[in-house]
Design a protein around this motif. Structure first.
Motif, mmCIF file in Angstrom:
data_model
loop_
_atom_site.group_PDB
_atom_site.id
_atom_site.type_symbol
_atom_site.label_atom_id
_atom_site.label_comp_id
_atom_site.label_asym_id
_atom_site.label_seq_id
_atom_site.Cartn_x
_atom_site.Cartn_y
_atom_site.Cartn_z
ATOM 1 N N GLN A 1 0.756 54.112 -28.587
ATOM 2 C CA GLN A 1 2.120 53.704 -28.947
ATOM 3 C C GLN A 1 2.931 54.881 -29.495
ATOM 4 N N ARG A 2 2.299 55.737 -30.296
ATOM 5 C CA ARG A 2 3.007 56.891 -30.861
ATOM 6 C C ARG A 2 3.321 57.955 -29.817
ATOM 7 N N ASN A 3 2.469 58.041 -28.791
ATOM 8 C CA ASN A 3 2.597 59.122 -27.796
ATOM 9 C C ASN A 3 2.809 58.599 -26.383
ATOM 10 N N ARG A 4 3.409 57.442 -26.259
ATOM 11 C CA ARG A 4 3.593 56.799 -24.955
ATOM 12 C C ARG A 4 4.307 57.724 -23.963
ATOM 13 N N ALA A 5 5.372 58.374 -24.397
ATOM 14 C CA ALA A 5 6.130 59.251 -23.493
ATOM 15 C C ALA A 5 5.271 60.419 -23.006
ATOM 16 N N LEU A 6 4.453 60.959 -23.890
ATOM 17 C CA LEU A 6 3.569 62.068 -23.516
ATOM 18 C C LEU A 6 2.537 61.616 -22.486
ATOM 19 N N PHE A 7 1.900 60.470 -22.738
ATOM 20 C CA PHE A 7 0.916 59.951 -21.792
ATOM 21 C C PHE A 7 1.556 59.641 -20.441
ATOM 22 N N ASP A 8 2.716 59.017 -20.467
ATOM 23 C CA ASP A 8 3.404 58.671 -19.215
ATOM 24 C C ASP A 8 3.826 59.924 -18.444
ATOM 25 N N GLY A 9 4.327 60.920 -19.153
ATOM 26 C CA GLY A 9 4.714 62.172 -18.504
ATOM 27 C C GLY A 9 3.525 62.891 -17.895
ATOM 28 N N PHE A 10 2.405 62.891 -18.603
ATOM 29 C CA PHE A 10 1.195 63.523 -18.095
ATOM 30 C C PHE A 10 0.687 62.797 -16.851
ATOM 31 N N GLU A 11 0.787 61.480 -16.872
ATOM 32 C CA GLU A 11 0.370 60.696 -15.706
ATOM 33 C C GLU A 11 1.241 61.014 -14.497
ATOM 34 N N ARG A 12 2.556 61.110 -14.693
ATOM 35 C CA ARG A 12 3.460 61.448 -13.579
ATOM 36 C C ARG A 12 3.153 62.844 -13.031
ATOM 37 N N PHE A 13 2.920 63.799 -13.937
ATOM 38 C CA PHE A 13 2.576 65.156 -13.514
ATOM 39 C C PHE A 13 1.281 65.151 -12.694
#
Length: 63
Positions: free
Chosen positions: A44-56
């Protein structure tokens, strides 16, 4: 040429080692990310980071 970089032993090109290392590192990083995503407060705290890494990762493996 592109496929030869992924086939071990086909070429002695320096890019072959870089590609192999990048693929292995990305697979390991994705494994760690999937494990960490199961920790709900961390996700929850790092959702954007996880999502960005997944897209990359998807883009990298698609290429």
């Amino acid at each position: 040429m592109q496929f030869a970089l992924l086939d071990p032993g086909k070429t002695e090109h320096p890019a072959e080692k870089w590609v192999d290392g990048a693929v292995i590192a990305l697979i390991l990083a994705n494994t760690v990310a999937v494990i960490l995503e199961t920790v709900e407060p961390l996700y929850q705290r790092n959702r954007a980071l996880f999502d960005g890494f997944e897209r990359f990762s998807v883009a990298f493996f698609t290429l």
